[in-house]
Design a protein around this motif. Sequence first.
Motif, PDB file in Angstrom:
ATOM      1  N   LYS A 148       0.811  -1.211   0.000  1.00 29.16           N
ATOM      2  CA  LYS A 148       0.000   0.000   0.000  1.00 29.16           C
ATOM      3  C   LYS A 148       0.851   1.272   0.000  1.00 29.16           C
ATOM      4  CE  LYS A 148      -3.885  -2.135   2.433  1.00 29.16           C
ATOM      5  NZ  LYS A 148      -4.785  -2.076   3.620  1.00 29.16           N
ATOM      6  N   ASN A 149       2.186   1.096  -0.049  1.00 28.11           N
ATOM      7  CA  ASN A 149       3.089   2.251  -0.039  1.00 28.11           C
ATOM      8  C   ASN A 149       2.811   3.168   1.157  1.00 28.11           C
ATOM      9  OD1 ASN A 149       4.143   1.224  -2.374  1.00 28.11           O
ATOM     10  ND2 ASN A 149       3.394   2.840  -3.711  1.00 28.11           N
ATOM     11  N   THR A 150       2.701   2.556   2.317  1.00 28.00           N
ATOM     12  CA  THR A 150       2.326   3.309   3.498  1.00 28.00           C
ATOM     13  C   THR A 150       3.270   3.020   4.663  1.00 28.00           C
ATOM     14  OG1 THR A 150      -0.006   3.283   2.842  1.00 28.00           O
ATOM     15  CG2 THR A 150       0.477   3.776   5.134  1.00 28.00           C
ATOM     16  N   LEU A 151       3.642   4.071   5.346  1.00 25.83           N
ATOM     17  CA  LEU A 151       4.431   3.989   6.560  1.00 25.83           C
ATOM     18  C   LEU A 151       3.543   4.412   7.727  1.00 25.83           C
ATOM     19  CD1 LEU A 151       7.362   3.811   7.893  1.00 25.83           C
ATOM     20  CD2 LEU A 151       7.420   6.294   7.554  1.00 25.83           C
ATOM     21  N   SER A 152       3.684   3.739   8.861  1.00 28.84           N
ATOM     22  CA  SER A 152       2.851   4.079  10.013  1.00 28.84           C
ATOM     23  C   SER A 152       3.700   4.230  11.268  1.00 28.84           C
ATOM     24  CB  SER A 152       1.789   3.005  10.245  1.00 28.84           C
ATOM     25  OG  SER A 152       0.908   2.906   9.149  1.00 28.84           O
ATOM     26  N   LEU A 153       3.172   4.986  12.225  1.00 22.21           N
ATOM     27  CA  LEU A 153       3.799   5.109  13.529  1.00 22.21           C
ATOM     28  C   LEU A 153       2.696   5.079  14.576  1.00 22.21           C
ATOM     29  CD1 LEU A 153       6.530   5.538  15.012  1.00 22.21           C
ATOM     30  CD2 LEU A 153       5.956   7.977  15.070  1.00 22.21           C
ATOM     31  N   GLN A 154       2.629   3.994  15.320  1.00 21.06           N
ATOM     32  CA  GLN A 154       1.678   3.875  16.412  1.00 21.06           C
ATOM     33  C   GLN A 154       2.317   4.457  17.654  1.00 21.06           C
ATOM     34  OE1 GLN A 154      -1.553   2.708  16.466  1.00 21.06           O
ATOM     35  NE2 GLN A 154      -1.590   3.372  18.607  1.00 21.06           N
ATOM     36  N   MET A 155       1.682   5.465  18.228  1.00 24.48           N
ATOM     37  CA  MET A 155       2.239   6.159  19.383  1.00 24.48           C
ATOM     38  C   MET A 155       1.312   5.951  20.568  1.00 24.48           C
ATOM     39  SD  MET A 155       3.567   9.669  17.581  1.00 24.48           S
ATOM     40  CE  MET A 155       1.905  10.292  17.333  1.00 24.48           C
ATOM     41  N   ASN A 156       1.804   5.263  21.571  1.00 25.88           N
ATOM     42  CA  ASN A 156       1.028   4.998  22.781  1.00 25.88           C
ATOM     43  C   ASN A 156       1.630   5.743  23.964  1.00 25.88           C
ATOM     44  OD1 ASN A 156      -0.591   3.185  21.313  1.00 25.88           O
ATOM     45  ND2 ASN A 156       0.767   1.465  21.786  1.00 25.88           N
ATOM     46  N   SER A 157       0.822   5.913  24.983  1.00 21.15           N
ATOM     47  CA  SER A 157       1.282   6.557  26.219  1.00 21.15           C
ATOM     48  C   SER A 157       1.966   7.887  25.934  1.00 21.15           C
ATOM     49  CB  SER A 157       2.229   5.619  26.978  1.00 21.15           C
ATOM     50  OG  SER A 157       1.601   4.382  27.253  1.00 21.15           O
ATOM     51  N   LEU A 158       1.301   8.697  25.151  1.00 20.98           N
ATOM     52  CA  LEU A 158       1.902   9.967  24.742  1.00 20.98           C
ATOM     53  C   LEU A 158       2.119  10.896  25.930  1.00 20.98           C
ATOM     54  CD1 LEU A 158      -0.042  10.449  21.420  1.00 20.98           C
ATOM     55  CD2 LEU A 158       2.445  10.417  21.637  1.00 20.98           C
ATOM     56  N   LYS A 159       3.198  11.663  25.845  1.00 16.34           N
ATOM     57  CA  LYS A 159       3.586  12.596  26.889  1.00 16.34           C
ATOM     58  C   LYS A 159       3.644  14.005  26.310  1.00 16.34           C
ATOM     59  CE  LYS A 159       6.710   8.966  28.474  1.00 16.34           C
ATOM     60  NZ  LYS A 159       8.134   8.597  28.683  1.00 16.34           N
ATOM     61  N   PRO A 160       3.552  15.018  27.148  1.00 20.09           N
ATOM     62  CA  PRO A 160       3.649  16.393  26.630  1.00 20.09           C
ATOM     63  C   PRO A 160       4.936  16.637  25.840  1.00 20.09           C
ATOM     64  CG  PRO A 160       2.783  16.425  28.848  1.00 20.09           C
ATOM     65  CD  PRO A 160       3.174  15.001  28.571  1.00 20.09           C
ATOM     66  N   GLU A 161       5.995  15.969  26.217  1.00 18.53           N
ATOM     67  CA  GLU A 161       7.263  16.169  25.498  1.00 18.53           C
ATOM     68  C   GLU A 161       7.269  15.532  24.116  1.00 18.53           C
ATOM     69  OE1 GLU A 161       6.882  15.019  28.594  1.00 18.53           O
ATOM     70  OE2 GLU A 161       8.261  13.356  29.043  1.00 18.53           O
ATOM     71  N   ASP A 162       6.220  14.788  23.778  1.00 16.11           N
ATOM     72  CA  ASP A 162       6.085  14.250  22.417  1.00 16.11           C
ATOM     73  C   ASP A 162       5.465  15.269  21.470  1.00 16.11           C
ATOM     74  OD1 ASP A 162       5.178  11.141  23.921  1.00 16.11           O
ATOM     75  OD2 ASP A 162       7.106  11.647  22.996  1.00 16.11           O
ATOM     76  N   THR A 163       5.056  16.412  22.001  1.00  9.05           N
ATOM     77  CA  THR A 163       4.466  17.457  21.175  1.00  9.05           C
ATOM     78  C   THR A 163       5.471  17.969  20.157  1.00  9.05           C
ATOM     79  OG1 THR A 163       2.926  18.174  22.902  1.00  9.05           O
ATOM     80  CG2 THR A 163       3.496  19.784  21.213  1.00  9.05           C
ATOM     81  N   ALA A 164       5.088  17.893  18.894  1.00  9.22           N
ATOM     82  CA  ALA A 164       5.983  18.293  17.809  1.00  9.22           C
ATOM     83  C   ALA A 164       5.258  18.122  16.482  1.00  9.22           C
ATOM     84  CB  ALA A 164       7.251  17.446  17.809  1.00  9.22           C
ATOM     85  N   GLY A 180       8.042  14.433   3.839  1.00  4.09           N
ATOM     86  CA  GLY A 180       6.652  14.835   3.793  1.00  4.09           C
ATOM     87  C   GLY A 180       6.477  16.207   4.398  1.00  4.09           C
ATOM     88  N   GLN A 181       5.237  16.666   4.446  1.00  8.13           N
ATOM     89  CA  GLN A 181       4.958  18.023   4.886  1.00  8.13           C
ATOM     90  C   GLN A 181       4.784  18.147   6.400  1.00  8.13           C
ATOM     91  OE1 GLN A 181       2.725  15.945   4.206  1.00  8.13           O
ATOM     92  NE2 GLN A 181       0.922  16.394   5.427  1.00  8.13           N
ATOM     93  N   GLY A 182       4.670  17.033   7.090  1.00  3.19           N
ATOM     94  CA  GLY A 182       4.520  17.092   8.535  1.00  3.19           C
ATOM     95  C   GLY A 182       3.085  17.067   9.005  1.00  3.19           C
ATOM     96  N   THR A 183       2.882  16.471  10.162  1.00  2.00           N
ATOM     97  CA  THR A 183       1.578  16.465  10.808  1.00  2.00           C
ATOM     98  C   THR A 183       1.796  16.800  12.283  1.00  2.00           C
ATOM     99  OG1 THR A 183      -0.458  15.181  11.177  1.00  2.00           O
ATOM    100  CG2 THR A 183       1.623  13.954  11.250  1.00  2.00           C
ATOM    101  N   GLN A 184       0.974  17.683  12.825  1.00  2.00           N
ATOM    102  CA  GLN A 184       1.182  18.198  14.178  1.00  2.00           C
ATOM    103  C   GLN A 184       0.578  17.264  15.219  1.00  2.00           C
ATOM    104  OE1 GLN A 184       2.954  20.904  15.188  1.00  2.00           O
ATOM    105  NE2 GLN A 184       2.510  20.344  17.320  1.00  2.00           N
ATOM    106  N   VAL A 185       1.380  16.963  16.220  1.00  2.00           N
ATOM    107  CA  VAL A 185       0.921  16.200  17.378  1.00  2.00           C
ATOM    108  C   VAL A 185       1.077  17.098  18.606  1.00  2.00           C
ATOM    109  CG1 VAL A 185       1.357  14.219  18.860  1.00  2.00           C
ATOM    110  CG2 VAL A 185       1.501  13.972  16.378  1.00  2.00           C
ATOM    111  N   THR A 186      -0.019  17.294  19.314  1.00  2.00           N
ATOM    112  CA  THR A 186       0.008  18.102  20.530  1.00  2.00           C
ATOM    113  C   THR A 186      -0.557  17.276  21.672  1.00  2.00           C
ATOM    114  OG1 THR A 186      -0.291  20.134  19.253  1.00  2.00           O
ATOM    115  CG2 THR A 186      -0.728  20.241  21.617  1.00  2.00           C
TER     116      THR A 186
END
Length: 128
Positions: free
Chosen positions: A76-92, A119-125
Motif C-alpha cells: 500500500k506504499n504506506t508507513l505508520s507510527l503507532q504512538m502509545n502513552s503519549l507525553k507532553p514532550e512528544d508534542t511536535a 513529507g509536509q509534517g503532521t502536528q501532534v500536541t
Amino acid sequence: EVQLQASGGGLVQPGSSLRLSCAASGFIFGSYEMSWFRQAPGKGPEWVSGISTGGRQTHYADSVKGGFTISRDDRKNTLSLQMNSLKPEDTAAYYCAARPRRAVFQVFSRLKDDYPYWGQGTQVTVSS
C-alpha cells in the motif's frame, strides 16, 4: 514526482494514543528506508524511529522506545507510527522521510541529511 503525505496528528491528552500514517507515491517505496522525525517549537529536528526495506529491522530513539511502533506496508506504499502513552514532550510536528537503499549492506541512518525526500509534517500536541 516523489510525494510523502503524513496524516493522523491531533490534540490529545497525556497517556493517549495516536497513529500516524505516511502515504508515499512517485518512487519505489519498497526500495527505501523510511524514518519519522519530529521537530518541537524552538528545537531542531529529532529522529524518532526508522524501518529498513522489507521491514526486517526497526529502530527507535531512546525517548520513544517501548511506546512507539513503526511499521510499513509495501503493498500500500504506506508507513505508520503507532504512538502509545503519549507525553507532553512528544508534542511536535512529525515528518516522514525516505532514503534510497543503494547497497545490500547499507547501514541504517538516523541523520536527516541522509534522507532526500520528506513529507509536509503532521502536528501532534499532547496536553491536558
